[in-house]
Design a protein around this motif. Structure first.
Motif, PDB file in Angstrom:
ATOM      1  N   VAL A  16       0.853  -1.186   0.000  1.00 45.28           N
ATOM      2  CA  VAL A  16       0.000   0.000   0.000  1.00 45.28           C
ATOM      3  C   VAL A  16       0.890   1.238   0.000  1.00 45.28           C
ATOM      4  O   VAL A  16       1.667   1.433   0.936  1.00 45.28           O
ATOM      5  CB  VAL A  16      -0.931   0.014   1.230  1.00 45.28           C
ATOM      6  CG1 VAL A  16      -1.798   1.275   1.239  1.00 45.28           C
ATOM      7  CG2 VAL A  16      -1.803  -1.239   1.263  1.00 45.28           C
ATOM      8  N   PRO A  17       0.809   2.089  -1.032  1.00 48.88           N
ATOM      9  CA  PRO A  17       1.653   3.280  -1.068  1.00 48.88           C
ATOM     10  C   PRO A  17       1.171   4.337  -0.088  1.00 48.88           C
ATOM     11  O   PRO A  17      -0.036   4.480   0.141  1.00 48.88           O
ATOM     12  CB  PRO A  17       1.512   3.760  -2.513  1.00 48.88           C
ATOM     13  CG  PRO A  17       0.148   3.311  -2.916  1.00 48.88           C
ATOM     14  CD  PRO A  17      -0.071   1.987  -2.219  1.00 48.88           C
ATOM     15  N   VAL A  18       2.113   5.063   0.485  1.00 52.55           N
ATOM     16  CA  VAL A  18       1.804   6.142   1.429  1.00 52.55           C
ATOM     17  C   VAL A  18       2.595   7.381   1.023  1.00 52.55           C
ATOM     18  O   VAL A  18       3.788   7.287   0.704  1.00 52.55           O
ATOM     19  CB  VAL A  18       2.155   5.756   2.878  1.00 52.55           C
ATOM     20  CG1 VAL A  18       1.792   6.892   3.838  1.00 52.55           C
ATOM     21  CG2 VAL A  18       1.445   4.465   3.285  1.00 52.55           C
ATOM     22  N   ALA A  19       1.938   8.532   1.042  1.00 56.65           N
ATOM     23  CA  ALA A  19       2.602   9.809   0.783  1.00 56.65           C
ATOM     24  C   ALA A  19       2.471  10.686   2.017  1.00 56.65           C
ATOM     25  O   ALA A  19       1.363  10.893   2.527  1.00 56.65           O
ATOM     26  CB  ALA A  19       1.999  10.503  -0.433  1.00 56.65           C
ATOM     27  N   MET A  20       3.592  11.187   2.516  1.00 55.73           N
ATOM     28  CA  MET A  20       3.633  12.071   3.679  1.00 55.73           C
ATOM     29  C   MET A  20       3.838  13.510   3.223  1.00 55.73           C
ATOM     30  O   MET A  20       4.686  13.791   2.360  1.00 55.73           O
ATOM     31  CB  MET A  20       4.787  11.674   4.601  1.00 55.73           C
ATOM     32  CG  MET A  20       4.638  10.325   5.269  1.00 55.73           C
ATOM     33  SD  MET A  20       3.606  10.464   6.752  1.00 55.73           S
ATOM     34  CE  MET A  20       3.824   8.794   7.423  1.00 55.73           C
ATOM     35  N   PHE A  21       3.089  14.419   3.831  1.00 56.31           N
ATOM     36  CA  PHE A  21       3.241  15.841   3.551  1.00 56.31           C
ATOM     37  C   PHE A  21       3.219  16.632   4.860  1.00 56.31           C
ATOM     38  O   PHE A  21       2.440  16.325   5.763  1.00 56.31           O
ATOM     39  CB  PHE A  21       2.105  16.354   2.656  1.00 56.31           C
ATOM     40  CG  PHE A  21       2.053  15.721   1.294  1.00 56.31           C
ATOM     41  CD1 PHE A  21       2.844  16.203   0.264  1.00 56.31           C
ATOM     42  CD2 PHE A  21       1.207  14.650   1.046  1.00 56.31           C
ATOM     43  CE1 PHE A  21       2.790  15.620  -0.998  1.00 56.31           C
ATOM     44  CE2 PHE A  21       1.144  14.065  -0.212  1.00 56.31           C
ATOM     45  CZ  PHE A  21       1.948  14.555  -1.241  1.00 56.31           C
ATOM     46  N   GLY A  22       4.086  17.626   4.943  1.00 60.71           N
ATOM     47  CA  GLY A  22       4.048  18.565   6.057  1.00 60.71           C
ATOM     48  C   GLY A  22       4.900  18.208   7.250  1.00 60.71           C
ATOM     49  O   GLY A  22       4.981  18.998   8.191  1.00 60.71           O
ATOM     50  N   THR A  23       5.536  17.052   7.241  1.00 60.31           N
ATOM     51  CA  THR A  23       6.303  16.645   8.427  1.00 60.31           C
ATOM     52  C   THR A  23       7.672  17.316   8.503  1.00 60.31           C
ATOM     53  O   THR A  23       8.352  17.204   9.522  1.00 60.31           O
ATOM     54  CB  THR A  23       6.474  15.120   8.474  1.00 60.31           C
ATOM     55  OG1 THR A  23       7.150  14.669   7.296  1.00 60.31           O
ATOM     56  CG2 THR A  23       5.112  14.434   8.570  1.00 60.31           C
ATOM     57  N   ARG A  24       8.090  17.981   7.435  1.00 60.14           N
ATOM     58  CA  ARG A  24       9.281  18.837   7.450  1.00 60.14           C
ATOM     59  C   ARG A  24       9.021  20.006   6.524  1.00 60.14           C
ATOM     60  O   ARG A  24       8.550  19.819   5.405  1.00 60.14           O
ATOM     61  CB  ARG A  24      10.534  18.070   7.005  1.00 60.14           C
ATOM     62  CG  ARG A  24      11.814  18.909   7.034  1.00 60.14           C
ATOM     63  CD  ARG A  24      13.049  18.068   6.744  1.00 60.14           C
ATOM     64  NE  ARG A  24      13.052  17.482   5.410  1.00 60.14           N
ATOM     65  CZ  ARG A  24      13.469  18.132   4.303  1.00 60.14           C
ATOM     66  NH1 ARG A  24      13.893  19.381   4.380  1.00 60.14           N
ATOM     67  NH2 ARG A  24      13.441  17.513   3.137  1.00 60.14           N
ATOM     68  N   LEU A  25       9.333  21.217   6.998  1.00 60.50           N
ATOM     69  CA  LEU A  25       9.115  22.400   6.179  1.00 60.50           C
ATOM     70  C   LEU A  25      10.242  22.568   5.164  1.00 60.50           C
ATOM     71  O   LEU A  25      11.353  22.071   5.367  1.00 60.50           O
ATOM     72  CB  LEU A  25       9.038  23.644   7.070  1.00 60.50           C
ATOM     73  CG  LEU A  25       7.855  23.747   8.027  1.00 60.50           C
ATOM     74  CD1 LEU A  25       7.901  25.084   8.762  1.00 60.50           C
ATOM     75  CD2 LEU A  25       6.534  23.593   7.285  1.00 60.50           C
ATOM     76  N   PRO A  26      10.005  23.305   4.057  1.00 55.08           N
ATOM     77  CA  PRO A  26      11.077  23.595   3.111  1.00 55.08           C
ATOM     78  C   PRO A  26      12.267  24.243   3.812  1.00 55.08           C
ATOM     79  O   PRO A  26      12.102  25.180   4.598  1.00 55.08           O
ATOM     80  CB  PRO A  26      10.413  24.561   2.117  1.00 55.08           C
ATOM     81  CG  PRO A  26       8.956  24.213   2.169  1.00 55.08           C
ATOM     82  CD  PRO A  26       8.701  23.841   3.600  1.00 55.08           C
ATOM     83  N   GLY A  27      13.447  23.707   3.559  1.00 49.99           N
ATOM     84  CA  GLY A  27      14.649  24.228   4.209  1.00 49.99           C
ATOM     85  C   GLY A  27      14.896  23.682   5.587  1.00 49.99           C
ATOM     86  O   GLY A  27      15.945  23.957   6.187  1.00 49.99           O
ATOM     87  N   GLY A  28      13.954  22.913   6.110  1.00 50.41           N
ATOM     88  CA  GLY A  28      14.099  22.377   7.459  1.00 50.41           C
ATOM     89  C   GLY A  28      15.181  21.318   7.550  1.00 50.41           C
ATOM     90  O   GLY A  28      15.407  20.558   6.606  1.00 50.41           O
ATOM     91  N   ALA A  29      15.838  21.246   8.712  1.00 47.84           N
ATOM     92  CA  ALA A  29      16.874  20.252   8.943  1.00 47.84           C
ATOM     93  C   ALA A  29      16.257  18.869   9.071  1.00 47.84           C
ATOM     94  O   ALA A  29      15.042  18.722   9.281  1.00 47.84           O
ATOM     95  CB  ALA A  29      17.668  20.592  10.197  1.00 47.84           C
ATOM     96  N   LYS A  30      17.107  17.840   8.986  1.00 50.17           N
ATOM     97  CA  LYS A  30      16.608  16.466   8.970  1.00 50.17           C
ATOM     98  C   LYS A  30      15.872  16.092  10.251  1.00 50.17           C
ATOM     99  O   LYS A  30      14.989  15.242  10.236  1.00 50.17           O
ATOM    100  CB  LYS A  30      17.752  15.493   8.716  1.00 50.17           C
ATOM    101  CG  LYS A  30      18.801  15.448   9.816  1.00 50.17           C
ATOM    102  CD  LYS A  30      19.926  14.495   9.477  1.00 50.17           C
ATOM    103  CE  LYS A  30      20.965  14.438  10.584  1.00 50.17           C
ATOM    104  NZ  LYS A  30      22.097  13.558  10.249  1.00 50.17           N
TER     105      LYS A  30
END
Length: 253
Positions: free
Chosen positions: A158-172
């Motif tokens: 089952v494919p999963v897509a995550m969004f929002g858990t790191r902001l653009p430019g955010g560190a790991k």
């Protein structure tokens, strides 16, 4: 075939115990409540995860909280592959008792493979991040572990897509700001025909390509449907090393 006989199929999984479940199941409701006090978490497509039987959730990987979110918010409890570096001190003991599967990424890890197969053959759910490391989430790199586990077990992926858990430019290791919206999008499963022992490198490679195309298609569709963007690459110098070969990266068995 009986449950015991399934576990004796190569590679055997009758010689490893099922990962702990005594924290994984009861802590999910309270964990969801606590997390939603900080972030607005939305799960889409929950109906795509089969209600029973073994299944593999394969997700892109952009932020440090992706693993916990997958284990806590998926429609069913998830035993997620987690890098060995996380299993230190109190955090490691918690991860173990919460049913997460320790993965040594520096080499092929037979025990991690067997623990995953134990879960799948017992009718549970395994979570895996095929990219192998946090990054832009574009699925540019795609390890072979998900394909191998599917070929052995016959479990749907089952494919999963995550969004929002790191902001653009955010560190790991950065966290999204308070009240940020985090989207977890499950897509239609892809069935993989199980292959008997021995499985060849070619079979694993072909199945890996099919899975990557399926996950990439789901990611593109999710971006279009939600109007969300991925965070882009990690800042320069803030790399998250991804040693090879990873889970069953060497292929046939």
């Amino acid at each position: 075939m009986s449950a015991g006989a399934v576990h004796r199929e190569p590679p055997r999984s009758d010689n490893v115990p099922h990962p702990y479940r005594h924290l994984l199941h009861p802590l999910r409701p309270i964990s969801r409540w606590l997390i939603r006090r900080r972030w607005h978490v939305v799960v889409h497509g929950a109906e795509h995860l089969p209600r029973t039987g073994g299944a593999i959730l394969a997700s892109n990987h952009i932020g440090v909280i992706d693993g916990p979110l997958l284990a806590i918010f998926a429609p069913r409890p998830v035993h997620a592959l987690t890098k060995a570096e996380m299993f230190e001190g109190r955090a490691g003991r918690f991860l173990t008792h919460a049913g997460q599967i320790r993965l040594d990424r520096s080499q092929t890890d037979p025990r991690a493979v067997k623990e995953c197969l134990r879960v799948l053959r017992d009718g549970g759910v395994v979570g895996i991040f095929p990219e192998g490391t946090r990054g832009d989430g574009e699925l540019r790199r795609f390890h072979r572990g998900a394909a191998y586990l599917a070929l052995v077990s016959g479990a749907p992926v089952v494919p999963v897509a995550m969004f929002g858990t790191r902001l653009p430019g955010g560190a790991k290791s950065s966290l999204p700001p308070k009240r940020a919206r985090l989207d977890i999008v499950l897509g239609a499963p892809i069935a993989v025909t199980p292959q008997p022992w021995p499985r060849t490198r070619e079979q694993v490679a072909v199945t890996t390509a099919l899975l990557r195309d399926h996950l990439r298609g789901h990611l593109d569709a999710s971006i279009a449907a939600l109007g969300r963007d991925l965070p882009g690459p990690l800042p320069p110098g803030d790399t998250d090393p991804d040693p090879t070969p990873g889970v069953a990266e060497q292929g046939a068995s």
